[in-house]
Design a protein around this motif. Structure first.
Motif, mmCIF file in Angstrom:
data_model
loop_
_atom_site.group_PDB
_atom_site.id
_atom_site.type_symbol
_atom_site.label_atom_id
_atom_site.label_comp_id
_atom_site.label_asym_id
_atom_site.label_seq_id
_atom_site.Cartn_x
_atom_site.Cartn_y
_atom_site.Cartn_z
ATOM 1 N N UNK A 15 0.519 -1.242 0.304
ATOM 2 C CA UNK A 15 -0.145 0.353 -0.136
ATOM 3 C C UNK A 15 0.869 1.198 0.039
ATOM 4 N N UNK A 16 1.307 0.945 0.843
ATOM 5 C CA UNK A 16 2.940 2.246 0.799
ATOM 6 C C UNK A 16 3.290 2.517 -0.605
ATOM 7 N N UNK A 17 4.177 1.668 -0.546
ATOM 8 C CA UNK A 17 4.681 1.272 -2.736
ATOM 9 C C UNK A 17 4.079 2.393 -3.138
ATOM 10 N N UNK A 18 2.512 1.286 -3.255
ATOM 11 C CA UNK A 18 1.413 2.287 -4.621
ATOM 12 C C UNK A 18 1.328 3.327 -4.099
ATOM 13 N N UNK A 19 0.831 4.011 -2.479
ATOM 14 C CA UNK A 19 0.530 5.425 -2.450
ATOM 15 C C UNK A 19 2.257 6.145 -2.979
ATOM 16 N N UNK A 20 2.946 5.828 -2.297
ATOM 17 C CA UNK A 20 4.289 6.243 -3.633
ATOM 18 C C UNK A 20 3.768 6.796 -4.233
ATOM 19 N N UNK A 21 4.203 5.358 -5.430
ATOM 20 C CA UNK A 21 4.192 5.749 -6.601
ATOM 21 C C UNK A 21 2.968 6.539 -7.287
ATOM 22 N N UNK A 22 1.830 6.174 -6.651
ATOM 23 C CA UNK A 22 0.913 7.333 -7.646
ATOM 24 C C UNK A 22 0.886 8.605 -6.864
ATOM 25 N N UNK A 23 2.091 8.782 -5.738
ATOM 26 C CA UNK A 23 2.138 10.058 -5.147
ATOM 27 C C UNK A 23 3.327 10.958 -6.331
ATOM 28 N N UNK A 24 4.263 10.294 -6.631
ATOM 29 C CA UNK A 24 5.218 10.273 -7.407
ATOM 30 C C UNK A 24 4.368 10.240 -9.108
ATOM 31 N N UNK A 25 3.357 9.163 -9.492
ATOM 32 C CA UNK A 25 3.202 9.963 -10.869
ATOM 33 C C UNK A 25 2.201 10.981 -10.973
ATOM 34 N N UNK A 26 1.770 11.552 -9.731
ATOM 35 C CA UNK A 26 0.589 12.577 -9.776
ATOM 36 C C UNK A 26 1.561 13.860 -9.388
ATOM 37 N N UNK A 27 3.085 13.450 -9.351
ATOM 38 C CA UNK A 27 3.716 15.248 -9.000
ATOM 39 C C UNK A 27 4.105 15.364 -10.319
ATOM 40 N N UNK A 28 5.148 14.087 -11.022
ATOM 41 C CA UNK A 28 5.008 14.762 -12.345
ATOM 42 C C UNK A 28 4.547 14.889 -13.076
#
Length: 575
Positions: free
Chosen positions: A396-409
């Motif tokens: 979950x943390x990985x997916x959230x971090x990945x989502x957060x990274x993608x959104x920021x990009x």
């Protein structure tokens, strides 16, 4: 190896010129009790004592001899042979007191082997025979043993009943042995009080016990008994959170208990010293004590139930320090230890099921069974569930971090797309004197006019669309019919031109213009960010906040609320 074979092996060591057959019981007993007699020699004299008693058909002396042998030997197989012989002799004698003694020893051997089912079955049987024999001393000795059994298996209410009974019995009798029995009963009642967290009761009991030690006959006895009482007193100080007195009292008890080679109580003291250190912030010191408990478990492969708490602290310590290896190591050890306790508790339940048929013991059985169900731990299941939970949390943390990274990009791409769009508008008005620039502007205007006059319909409409876009016509509610009329064409032609040139349908084209406009404005006009999503939707031509959110996300990949939030954060970071 059978007992008689074992004894026969040592006989050559004691070959003597005269036979022991002529020795009296008294002389043989003197040799057995002599502190200067070695263990092997004692076994030799015990064998002679037993043979003499068997020849004389004296059941009491046979039983005495077997009891002396039992106290000298450690081998479980030999001990089993001895107690079987004792039961056989007792039944042959048809003497109720001998039957009580025999079953008492069977119970003690079973307890020593941690076979609590047998210990309880034969302990209760011994209690029954002692009651029938009207042997009070023997009866209260077995009651004390049964109290210890119930204490060890965490049946504190039963333990309290038995220890209270023995304390009252020994307190009414004179003599040093009875005094020791009284002190031991109070000591055990104090441990029950600790287990139940009855600190006031423990204080009263320990005061009585300490006062009683002053009547013992020797200084050594006084110091010895007081050491054990100090262990209980120190544990009670810990419960009262008087950590200084707790540590001082426990350390006072430790040296004598270590000299007595009482490993279980020694390590219980380490447990409390560790808890004192832990609660006072000295966790490194505490871990040293808890590791002593682990070393003891490694050597003995079993522990007193209370000592398992040390592993809870070890696991917590390494969890706090991020040491997954040691956290797992001590978790696995605790699982292994707990399986032993579960098996022992289960056997005790079975013993109650098959042995205690009267109403009182049946009720006790149900209480025990319920407590076992409530207290039984399944650490294998716990570890599996914990592992799955940890894995899910990591994913979950990985997916959230990945989502957060993608959104920021996506946010940064959006910002970069519009960051330079209004740079010209921020520049001060200039008088253009460069003739080349003037010529370019003039040429461009002439080119548009030329296309209006002689270009194709599609070229004309595209140029007029470009002009209307500059006038931001799309910010007002507009339909394809309205736009077609404005461009002097029909909806079919307009739809075809937009599809071919913009690669979009009419609604997509209009929404894109609106989203680009609001995105650019939000980037450069911070006051707009104070509007609600509904307010922005209305200002930029959308019928609702929902349609605005959908169009914004389709265009940028992010929601307008996230875009505004990140813009604000970036501005704060620059300050």
């Amino acid at each position: 190896m059978a007992l008689h074979s074992f004894l026969w092996c040592i006989l050559p060591v004691f070959a003597q010129s005269s036979s022991l057959d002529t020795f009296s019981y008294e002389k043989l007993n003197d040799k057995i009790q002599d502190v200067n007699t070695t263990s092997q020699e004692k076994l030799y004299y015990i064998e002679a004592y037993y043979k003499k008693a068997k020849k004389d058909n004296n059941y009491n002396y046979q039983m005495n001899a077997l009891r002396e042998k039992k106290n000298l030997l450690d081998d479980e197989a030999i001990l089993d042979d001895i107690v079987k012989q004792m039961v056989a002799i007792a039944h042959e004698s048809n003497d109720i007191k001998l039957l009580a003694m025999a079953y008492e020893d069977v119970s003690n051997v079973a307890f020593r082997k941690r076979d609590f089912q047998q210990a309880l079955v034969y302990g209760l049987k011994s209690e029954e025979y002692y009651s029938k024999a009207n042997d009070e001393y023997g009866l209260y000795a077995i009651k004390y043993n049964l109290g210890s059994l119930y204490f060890y298996t965490n049946q504190m209410d039963k333990a309290k009943v038995y220890f209270t009974a023995t304390a009252n019995y020994y307190n009414k009798r004179e003599g040093n042995n009875n005094l020791l029995g009284y002190i031991s009963s109070l000591y055990s009642l104090g441990k029950v009080g600790i287990a139940l967290h009855r600190t006031d009761t423990v204080n009263i009991i320990m005061e009585q016990a300490m006062a009683a030690t002053e009547s013992l006959t020797t200084k050594a006895d006084i110091e010895f008994e007081q050491a054990y009482l100090n262990y209980v007193i120190g544990a009670n100080y810990y419960l009262l959170k008087d950590y200084t007195k707790a540590e001082q009292t426990l350390l006072k008890a430790l040296s004598i208990i270590k000299e007595n080679a009482d490993y279980t109580n020694e390590h219980l003291i380490y447990l409390y010293l560790g808890k004192v250190a832990w609660d006072t912030g000295k966790k490194e010191k505490a871990i040293g004590y808890f590791k002593k408990i682990d070393e003891f478990f490694t050597q003995k492969t079993f522990l007193n139930y209370d000592l398992r708490e040390g592993y809870d602290y070890l696991i917590e310590y390494y969890k706090e320090n991020g040491d997954a290896h040691n956290q797992l190591l001590y978790t696995e050890k605790l699982i292994s230890l707990n399986r032993i306790f579960e098996k022992e508790q289960y056997e005790l339940t079975n013993a109650l099921h098959y042995q205690n048929e009267n109403k009182k013991l049946e009720e006790s059985k149900e209480v025990l069974r319920q407590n076992l169900l409530n207290n039984k731990f399944n650490y294998t299941l716990w570890l599996s569930m914990a592992a799955v939970l940890i894995l899910l949390l990591v994913l979950y943390a990985y997916r959230q971090n990945l989502l957060k990274t993608k959104l920021r990009q996506k946010y940064e791409l959006t910002v970069n797309r519009f960051s330079n769009k209004r740079e010209i508008s921020k520049m001060p008005d200039l008088v253009v004197k460069d003739e080349k620039i003037t010529d370019v502007v003039s040429a461009s205007a002439s080119h548009i006019d030329e296309h209006k006059r002689g270009g194709t319909t599609e070229e004309r409409i595209l140029l007029e669309l470009q002009q209307l876009e500059g006038e931001k016509y799309f910010l007002q509610p507009i339909s394809m019919k309205d736009l077609a009329a404005k461009l002097n064409t029909n909806t079919t032609t307009l739809s075809k031109i937009i599809n071919n040139s913009k690669h979009q349908n009419f609604n997509q084209y209009i929404n894109q213009l609106r989203i680009d406009e609001v995105t650019d404005d939000l980037l450069h006009k911070s006051n707009l960010r104070k509007l609600s999503i509904q307010g922005l939707a209305e200002q930029y031509g959308f019928g609702s906040a929902k349609s605005f959110n959908t169009a914004f996300q389709q265009r940028t990949g992010i929601l307008p609320s996230y875009f505004i939030e990140q813009l604000e954060l970036d501005e704060q970071g620059k300050k």
